[in-house]
Design a protein around this motif. Structure first.
Motif, PDB file in Angstrom:
ATOM      1  N   LYS A 135     -15.415  25.473   7.520  1.00 25.32           N
ATOM      2  CA  LYS A 135     -14.558  24.440   8.121  1.00 25.32           C
ATOM      3  C   LYS A 135     -14.244  24.763   9.577  1.00 25.32           C
ATOM      4  N   VAL A 136     -14.620  25.965  10.008  1.00 28.89           N
ATOM      5  CA  VAL A 136     -14.565  26.339  11.421  1.00 28.89           C
ATOM      6  C   VAL A 136     -15.966  26.245  12.025  1.00 28.89           C
ATOM      7  N   ALA A 137     -16.939  26.808  11.330  1.00 28.02           N
ATOM      8  CA  ALA A 137     -18.304  26.884  11.863  1.00 28.02           C
ATOM      9  C   ALA A 137     -18.926  25.507  12.082  1.00 28.02           C
ATOM     10  N   VAL A 138     -18.751  24.602  11.120  1.00 27.24           N
ATOM     11  CA  VAL A 138     -19.363  23.274  11.228  1.00 27.24           C
ATOM     12  C   VAL A 138     -18.744  22.460  12.367  1.00 27.24           C
ATOM     13  N   PRO A 139     -17.409  22.347  12.467  1.00 28.64           N
ATOM     14  CA  PRO A 139     -16.841  21.615  13.612  1.00 28.64           C
ATOM     15  C   PRO A 139     -17.270  22.167  14.968  1.00 28.64           C
ATOM     16  N   TYR A 190     -18.923   9.842  18.013  1.00 24.41           N
ATOM     17  CA  TYR A 190     -18.869   9.874  16.544  1.00 24.41           C
ATOM     18  C   TYR A 190     -18.922  11.321  16.036  1.00 24.41           C
ATOM     19  N   ILE A 191     -19.807  12.122  16.617  1.00 26.49           N
ATOM     20  CA  ILE A 191     -19.939  13.518  16.189  1.00 26.49           C
ATOM     21  C   ILE A 191     -18.663  14.298  16.511  1.00 26.49           C
ATOM     22  N   TYR A 192     -18.068  14.041  17.682  1.00 30.38           N
ATOM     23  CA  TYR A 192     -16.779  14.664  18.008  1.00 30.38           C
ATOM     24  C   TYR A 192     -15.727  14.310  16.951  1.00 30.38           C
ATOM     25  N   GLY A 193     -15.680  13.038  16.597  1.00 27.64           N
ATOM     26  CA  GLY A 193     -14.702  12.589  15.600  1.00 27.64           C
ATOM     27  C   GLY A 193     -14.887  13.261  14.259  1.00 27.64           C
ATOM     28  N   LYS A 194     -16.148  13.405  13.835  1.00 27.31           N
ATOM     29  CA  LYS A 194     -16.436  14.068  12.549  1.00 27.31           C
ATOM     30  C   LYS A 194     -16.040  15.542  12.605  1.00 27.31           C
ATOM     31  N   ALA A 195     -16.235  16.170  13.769  1.00 28.33           N
ATOM     32  CA  ALA A 195     -15.844  17.581  13.926  1.00 28.33           C
ATOM     33  C   ALA A 195     -14.341  17.749  13.742  1.00 28.33           C
ATOM     34  N   LEU A 196     -13.569  16.892  14.372  1.00 28.74           N
ATOM     35  CA  LEU A 196     -12.113  16.987  14.276  1.00 28.74           C
ATOM     36  C   LEU A 196     -11.621  16.674  12.866  1.00 28.74           C
ATOM     37  N   ALA A 197     -12.253  15.702  12.227  1.00 29.48           N
ATOM     38  CA  ALA A 197     -11.856  15.354  10.857  1.00 29.48           C
ATOM     39  C   ALA A 197     -12.042  16.536   9.915  1.00 29.48           C
ATOM     40  N   LEU A 198     -13.144  17.252  10.076  1.00 29.47           N
ATOM     41  CA  LEU A 198     -13.408  18.407   9.216  1.00 29.47           C
ATOM     42  C   LEU A 198     -12.443  19.552   9.518  1.00 29.47           C
ATOM     43  N   THR A 234      -9.432  19.425  10.476  1.00 37.26           N
ATOM     44  CA  THR A 234      -8.071  19.182   9.980  1.00 37.26           C
ATOM     45  C   THR A 234      -7.910  19.565   8.511  1.00 37.26           C
ATOM     46  N   GLU A 235      -9.006  19.867   7.831  1.00 35.82           N
ATOM     47  CA  GLU A 235      -8.906  20.329   6.445  1.00 35.82           C
ATOM     48  C   GLU A 235      -8.325  21.733   6.362  1.00 35.82           C
ATOM     49  N   LEU A 236      -8.310  22.446   7.493  1.00 36.21           N
ATOM     50  CA  LEU A 236      -7.653  23.758   7.544  1.00 36.21           C
ATOM     51  C   LEU A 236      -6.208  23.553   7.978  1.00 36.21           C
ATOM     52  N   ILE A 292      -6.227  25.595  19.427  1.00 36.58           N
ATOM     53  CA  ILE A 292      -7.299  26.291  20.153  1.00 36.58           C
ATOM     54  C   ILE A 292      -8.508  25.374  20.315  1.00 36.58           C
ATOM     55  N   LEU A 293      -8.844  24.661  19.254  1.00 35.49           N
ATOM     56  CA  LEU A 293      -9.995  23.759  19.277  1.00 35.49           C
ATOM     57  C   LEU A 293      -9.792  22.617  20.277  1.00 35.49           C
ATOM     58  N   SER A 294      -8.626  21.996  20.247  1.00 28.12           N
ATOM     59  CA  SER A 294      -8.372  20.861  21.151  1.00 28.12           C
ATOM     60  C   SER A 294      -8.316  21.315  22.607  1.00 28.12           C
ATOM     61  N   HIS A 295      -7.732  22.493  22.855  1.00 29.02           N
ATOM     62  CA  HIS A 295      -7.687  23.025  24.219  1.00 29.02           C
ATOM     63  C   HIS A 295      -9.104  23.251  24.749  1.00 29.02           C
ATOM     64  N   ALA A 296      -9.967  23.795  23.905  1.00 33.43           N
ATOM     65  CA  ALA A 296     -11.349  24.059  24.327  1.00 33.43           C
ATOM     66  C   ALA A 296     -12.084  22.764  24.650  1.00 33.43           C
ATOM     67  N   MET A 297     -11.846  21.720  23.852  1.00 26.64           N
ATOM     68  CA  MET A 297     -12.509  20.435  24.095  1.00 26.64           C
ATOM     69  C   MET A 297     -12.059  19.829  25.421  1.00 26.64           C
ATOM     70  N   VAL A 298     -10.785  19.953  25.742  1.00 27.53           N
ATOM     71  CA  VAL A 298     -10.282  19.468  27.033  1.00 27.53           C
ATOM     72  C   VAL A 298     -10.946  20.231  28.177  1.00 27.53           C
ATOM     73  N   GLN A 299     -11.019  21.560  28.045  1.00 30.18           N
ATOM     74  CA  GLN A 299     -11.635  22.380  29.088  1.00 30.18           C
ATOM     75  C   GLN A 299     -13.116  22.068  29.259  1.00 30.18           C
TER      76      GLN A 299
END
Length: 324
Positions: A68-72, A114-122, A124-126, A134-141
């Protein structure tokens, strides 16, 4: 141990991640599904999922959590490539037509979204909010890094510092948090996660510098796209910036880059490539990549001597010497 041996040790878990990647982007909409799986089918080194799994070895290793970390993270990387190919007007990647080339720019942009959206959806299962932050900060950067690259297309006056900051955002940060989040998801302590972050950051910086060198020195068969693609797109990479500062090469190279720019990227890059290959910029950039690799390996020094530590060291050596 070489890269193939490391991958072989992780094969069953990597196969599970590969299956999860495919199922994550599959859609009832046939065109969206085809476009989303196009880059996935072209393969890739899967460096990010591999380091997530290896970082997880320093804590409570559970594939159902780590995937759930590796796939996103891999999906975010893939989405960024789809968008990059639109911005760079790239025809091929990994020896295959890009999404924008096979379909068009509009399909590519929405496919990336669409792929970004699927990454975030997955992700959020954690339930751990630190992972989401950390994930959202990296995407902004990453977005800022991409905007900076667009701003600096054909800017021959930019500094090496600007280049390093850009690749930190565009490449190194995602590899750094792949290591960090693998450790966090496995419940490793903060010190371990921080060491792995530093390893990933330095390895990621070296990865991009080597990538930029390969674009100048590699063959189309090696790199899956025509050499000199970065210059055609106006992307001034480290060896180019260094060559531009070198007496005896700067004026001639500047003139060639100007010709390419004025031709809207349709100009011949052969002369520019020959100038850069003869310059000290190649050697200096290679040395810089080696220094980053040494820093990456040093970051692992305080971690327990488990097989994963040796595997991460071997991956760093591979990145420092890779020719594809």
């Amino acid at each position: 141990m070489n890269l193939l041996q490391i991958y072989a040790k992780l094969k069953s878990d990597l196969d599970a991640i590969e299956a999860k990647l495919a199922s994550s982007v599959t859609s009832d909409h046939a065109l969206l599904s085809d476009a989303s799986t196009h880059l996935l089918k072209a393969g890739g080194k899967r460096i990010r999922p591999v380091v997530v799994l290896l970082a997880g070895k320093f804590g409570d290793y559970r594939l159902d959590v780590l995937e759930k970390v590796a796939v996103p993270l891999e999906l975010i990387h893939m989405a960024s490539l789809v968008h990059d190919d639109v911005i760079d007007n790239a025809e091929t990647r990994r020896g295959q037509l890009t999404v924008k080339s096979k379909w068009d720019n509009r399909i590519a942009m929405y496919t990336g979204d669409y792929i970004y959206g699927k990454a975030l959806a997955l992700a959020t299962e954690l339930p751990n909010p630190q992972i989401h932050q950390i994930l959202s900060h990296a995407m902004v950067q990453m977005c800022i890094g991409e905007m900076e690259q667009i701003r600096d297309f054909f800017n021959t006056d930019q500094s090496v510092r600007n280049y390093l900051l850009r690749i930190r955002r565009k490449t190194a940060l995602l590899i750094a948090i792949s290591c960090q989040l693998g450790a966090i998801a496995a419940g490793a302590d903060r010190k371990t996660a921080n060491c792995l972050y530093r390893y990933g950051y330095n390895m990621g910086m070296a990865f991009q510098i080597r990538d930029d060198l390969l674009d100048l020195l590699g063959t189309e068969k090696q790199i899956g796209k025509p050499p000199g693609s970065d210059i055609k797109q106006g992307n001034m990479t480290l060896p180019v910036l260094l060559a531009l500062k070198e007496p005896g090469h700067s004026e001639e190279l500047l003139a060639e880059i100007k010709k390419i720019h004025e031709s809207n990227g349709a100009g011949e890059t052969k002369r520019a490539l020959n100038i850069i290959r003869k310059s000290a910029g190649i050697h200096i950039a290679d040395e810089m990549a080696t220094r980053y690799i040494n820093k990456a390996i040093e970051a692992l020094s305080s971690l327990p001597s488990i097989p994963a530590k040796k595997n991460l060291t071997d991956i760093a050596h591979f990145v420092g010497k890779r020719n594809y």
